[in-house]
Design an enzyme around this catalytic site. Structure first.
Site, PDB file in Angstrom:
ATOM      1  N   ASP A 138       0.830  -1.213   0.000  1.00  0.00           N
ATOM      2  CA  ASP A 138       0.000   0.000   0.000  1.00  0.00           C
ATOM      3  C   ASP A 138       0.862   1.261   0.000  1.00  0.00           C
ATOM      4  O   ASP A 138       2.103   1.194   0.015  1.00  0.00           O
ATOM      5  CB  ASP A 138      -0.925  -0.060   1.232  1.00  0.00           C
ATOM      6  N   GLU A 147      -1.253   2.047  -5.094  1.00  0.00           N
ATOM      7  CA  GLU A 147      -1.190   3.489  -4.831  1.00  0.00           C
ATOM      8  C   GLU A 147      -2.352   4.204  -5.510  1.00  0.00           C
ATOM      9  O   GLU A 147      -2.298   5.412  -5.700  1.00  0.00           O
ATOM     10  CB  GLU A 147       0.191   4.075  -5.141  1.00  0.00           C
ATOM     11  N   TRP A 148      -3.378   3.444  -5.900  1.00  0.00           N
ATOM     12  CA  TRP A 148      -4.694   3.952  -6.314  1.00  0.00           C
ATOM     13  C   TRP A 148      -4.690   4.742  -7.631  1.00  0.00           C
ATOM     14  O   TRP A 148      -5.642   5.446  -7.938  1.00  0.00           O
ATOM     15  CB  TRP A 148      -5.329   4.797  -5.198  1.00  0.00           C
ATOM     16  N   GLY A 149      -3.606   4.663  -8.382  1.00  0.00           N
ATOM     17  CA  GLY A 149      -3.602   5.321  -9.695  1.00  0.00           C
ATOM     18  C   GLY A 149      -3.009   6.718  -9.705  1.00  0.00           C
ATOM     19  O   GLY A 149      -2.882   7.329 -10.766  1.00  0.00           O
ATOM     20  N   ASP A 174     -10.557   3.098  -3.501  1.00  0.00           N
ATOM     21  CA  ASP A 174     -11.166   1.882  -2.945  1.00  0.00           C
ATOM     22  C   ASP A 174     -12.591   1.646  -3.460  1.00  0.00           C
ATOM     23  O   ASP A 174     -13.407   2.570  -3.509  1.00  0.00           O
ATOM     24  CB  ASP A 174     -11.210   1.968  -1.417  1.00  0.00           C
TER      25      ASP A 174
HETATM   26  C1  GLA Z   1      -6.117   1.087   1.485  1.00  0.00           C
HETATM   27  C2  GLA Z   1      -6.307   0.085   0.353  1.00  0.00           C
HETATM   28  C3  GLA Z   1      -7.390  -0.893   0.742  1.00  0.00           C
HETATM   29  C4  GLA Z   1      -7.027  -1.602   2.032  1.00  0.00           C
HETATM   30  C5  GLA Z   1      -6.765  -0.590   3.137  1.00  0.00           C
HETATM   31  C6  GLA Z   1      -6.199  -1.234   4.382  1.00  0.00           C
HETATM   32  O1  GLA Z   1      -7.237   1.896   1.620  1.00  0.00           O
HETATM   33  O2  GLA Z   1      -6.619   0.745  -0.831  1.00  0.00           O
HETATM   34  O3  GLA Z   1      -7.599  -1.826  -0.301  1.00  0.00           O
HETATM   35  O4  GLA Z   1      -5.893  -2.390   1.813  1.00  0.00           O
HETATM   36  O5  GLA Z   1      -5.846   0.414   2.699  1.00  0.00           O
HETATM   37  O6  GLA Z   1      -5.934  -0.316   5.390  1.00  0.00           O
END
Ligand code: GLA
Length: 405
Positions: free
Chosen positions: A154, A187-189, A209
């Site tokens: 993450d 890292e969500w993009g 998420d």
């Molecule tokens: C981030 C990630 C999630 C999950 C949480 C855990 O938000 O994007 O998928 O792994 O952390 O804390």
């Protein structure tokens, strides 16, 4: 003489540097050649996890038929870790995981499954547990000694770290530890990982998420299934065997989607060659959830060995048509009724002579009147492209077909 010796030393040093950097700076080859399939604890359990749940989920992955359908990774997300010992070794929470991670990995392996863990490039994980920053090589060695096969990494609490740089450190650390590990970049993009991550990991989150809803959006960055699909839709050209866009884990079976919506969510993820990481409680699935997660004809689209991510081909009257090139010159089409009312399509193939980029090599897929059509949810052959394709599609439902020459 002295100069010659110095030259030799410099050459030797450069050679040493070259070999060590080229050997260590790479990801493991031949992993995740099709999108990884498995389960992760986060969507359903968040921080409330323990070894009993993980063992029972592994059991359920086998007894529900999911293992036979191709699911293999049992992944523990955030909150398994609690602190470090005086030597800096990461420690599992001994209350919730009294047997320790090695014993849990052994159990998962004994079921013929693979074991995944989670950590973070920052000093703390997103839920505030110890992250791997500064301990990357030590943690990688620990994971190897436990038998970890998959690592989700993450990107919370990273200060000014550069994403690509941070992920290269953990890639190299895993490689140095010598146990092949599928690496998920999470890292969500934000830094457009699709432009650099294929050399670093095997899958990269392309979005924030996922939330257990059809089309919602939270101001902190959580999104419903449709919004996630929209974000991932334009990234098809970056996916290939070993390197996948990941529009996040599945919400099928978590209760926020109807069965129809769950079916559409699952189908779209398969059309997008997304990793199929179930996020529900596998121990208590109803029949509808099992049938969705285990639909082998739909899973086959996802797992097609060409590794092509599908794309949105047409949009008309509340309907989207997604296309995915498959091996043997087959093609999948998914008609998604995104509207809130029932739609009846009367699709005249003659209007569409070809699908741009519809072939695996990017060339147009030619449509003639002799293509055979199979309905992948009905599991029935339903004619050819000679006749118009007629179908009533419920709101938020999909009509998914495979066409064969
Ligand atoms: C981030 C990630 C999630 C999950 C949480 C855990 O938000 O994007 O998928 O792994 O952390 O804390």
């Amino acid at each position: 003489m002295k100069l010659k010796l110095e030259n030799k030393i410099v050459t030797f040093f450069l050679l040493f540097l070259f070999t060590t950097t080229t050997i260590s700076a790479q990801k493991f080859e031949n992993l995740a050649l099709t999108p990884p399939m498995g389960w992760s604890s986060w969507n359903k359990f968040a921080s409330k996890i323990n070894e009993k749940i993980i063992r029972e989920v592994a059991d359920a992955m086998v007894s529900s038929g999911m293992k036979d359908a191709g699911y293999e990774y049992v992944n523990i997300d955030d909150c398994w870790q609690i602190s470090r010992d005086k030597n800096g070794n990461i420690l599992a929470d001994s209350v919730n995981f009294p047997s320790g991670m090695k014993a849990l990995a052994d159990y998962v392996h004994s079921k013929g499954l693979k074991f995944g863990l989670y950590s973070c490039a920052g000093s703390l994980t997103c839920a505030g547990r110890p992250g791997s920053r500064g301990y990357e090589y030590q943690d990688a060695r620990t994971y190897a000694s436990w038998g970890v096969d998959f690592l989700k990494y993450d990107f919370c609490n990273v200060d000014a770290q550069n994403a690509e740089g941070a992920y290269k450190i953990i890639r190299d650390a895993l490689f140095a530890a010598k146990r092949p590990v599928v690496l998920e970049i999470c890292e969500w993009g934000g830094s457009q990982p699709w432009t650099w991550a294929a050399k670093v990991g095997n899958l990269w989150r392309s979005t924030g998420d996922i939330m257990d809803c059809w089309d919602c959006e939270y101001n902190w960055g959580g999104y419903g299934v449709m919004k996630i699909a929209d974000k991932n839709a334009g990234l098809a050209k970056y996916a290939k065997p070993g390197s996948w866009n990941h529009p996040d884990m599945l919400e099928v079976g978590n209760g926020g989607l109807t069965d129809t919506e769950s079916r559409s969510h699952f189908t779209l993820w398969c059309m997008m060659a997304a990793p199929l990481i179930a996020g529900n409680d596998l121990r208590s699935m109803n029949q509808a959830t099992i049938e969705i997660l285990n639909n082998k004809e739909i899973i086959a689209l996802d797992q097609d060995s060409l590794g092509k991510q599908g794309f949105r081909w047409l949009t008309f009257d509340g309907i989207e048509v997604w296309a995915k090139a498959l091996k043997n010159q087959e093609l999948a089409l998914c008609f998604l009724n995104r509207s809130d009312i029932v739609k009846t399509i009367d699709f005249d193939w003659k209007v569409y002579t070809h699908i741009w980029n519809g072939n695996a090599d990017g060339s147009p897929y030619r449509i003639n009147d002799k293509l055979k059509i199979r309905d992948l949810w009905l599991k029935k052959n339903i004619g050819t492209t000679k006749d118009n394709l007629k179908k009533t599609i419920q709101p938020h439902d999909v009509f998914t077909i495979k066409i064969t020459k």
